[in-house]
Scaffold this motif. Structure first.
Motif, short mmCIF file in Angstrom:
data_model
loop_
_atom_site.label_atom_id
_atom_site.label_comp_id
_atom_site.label_asym_id
_atom_site.label_seq_id
_atom_site.Cartn_x
_atom_site.Cartn_y
_atom_site.Cartn_z
N ILE A 217 0.87 -1.18 0.00
CA ILE A 217 0.00 0.00 0.00
C ILE A 217 0.90 1.23 0.00
CG2 ILE A 217 -1.84 1.22 1.21
CD1 ILE A 217 -2.34 -1.57 2.67
N ALA A 218 0.75 2.06 -1.03
CA ALA A 218 1.58 3.26 -1.15
C ALA A 218 1.01 4.16 -2.22
CB ALA A 218 3.01 2.88 -1.49
N PRO A 219 1.40 5.43 -2.21
CA PRO A 219 0.99 6.34 -3.28
C PRO A 219 1.57 5.88 -4.63
CG PRO A 219 1.79 7.59 -1.40
CD PRO A 219 2.12 6.14 -1.15
N PHE B 259 5.81 3.02 2.79
CA PHE B 259 5.04 1.89 2.27
C PHE B 259 4.43 1.16 3.45
CE2 PHE B 259 8.36 2.64 -0.75
CZ PHE B 259 7.82 2.37 -1.99
N THR C 19 -8.95 -0.26 -0.05
CA THR C 19 -9.06 0.84 -1.02
C THR C 19 -10.23 1.75 -0.66
OG1 THR C 19 -8.03 -0.48 -2.76
CG2 THR C 19 -9.38 1.39 -3.47
N ILE D 108 -9.25 3.97 2.16
CA ILE D 108 -8.33 5.01 1.69
C ILE D 108 -9.11 6.11 0.98
CG2 ILE D 108 -6.52 5.49 -0.01
CD1 ILE D 108 -5.43 2.62 0.65
N GLY E 235 -7.61 9.66 0.42
CA GLY E 235 -6.23 9.26 0.15
C GLY E 235 -6.03 8.85 -1.29
N GLU F 158 -3.42 6.50 -2.03
CA GLU F 158 -2.64 5.27 -2.04
C GLU F 158 -3.34 4.18 -2.84
OE1 GLU F 158 -1.75 7.56 1.66
OE2 GLU F 158 -3.59 6.86 0.73
N ARG F 159 -2.53 3.33 -3.44
CA ARG F 159 -3.03 2.16 -4.16
C ARG F 159 -2.69 0.92 -3.36
NH1 ARG F 159 -0.37 3.42 -9.79
NH2 ARG F 159 0.81 1.64 -9.07
#
Length: 113
Positions: free
Chosen positions: A37-39, A51, A66, A69, A74, A76-77
């Motif tokens: 999970i992070a941008p 991360f 998701t 988020i 947010g 992040e993916r």
């Protein structure tokens, strides 16, 4: 870790993301299911940052993560499965012979120079 539990860790790394990728490879060796999970810019290797990595022996609900988020606006993916494997690439699994990791990173950086 209890059956059905999740191991969650924060990892801070910067390009070329050798530590984050190695952590994902290590989680994949231990757990059946792994999520990163992070941008997007971090996942693409364009910049460094934080991360969140998740490992579990049971399915990780990427859609629920998701949704949480998105609810907080947010960006992040959440990547799992083959996308998480692609992120890890050919990174090594971290073992005691690579400890401490900061020294392994420094040695491997020098050996490539």
């Amino acid at each position: 870790l209890r059956p059905g539990g999740a191991y969650v860790l924060n990892v801070i790394d910067r390009p070329p993301l050798r530590f984050a990728r190695a952590e994902v490879a290590t989680l994949q060796r231990v757990f059946e299911h792994v999520a990163v999970i992070a941008p997007p810019a971090l996942l693409d290797g364009e910049q460094g940052g934080n991360f969140v990595l998740v490992g579990s022996d049971t399915s990780i609900d990427a859609e629920a993560i998701t949704a949480a988020i998105r609810a907080r606006l947010g960006e992040e993916r959440v990547v799992t499965g083959e996308a998480a494997s692609a992120f890890a690439g050919d990174a090594p699994v971290l073992t005691d012979d690579r400890a401490p990791v900061d020294q392994w990173l420094a040695r491997s950086r020098r050996s490539r120079a």
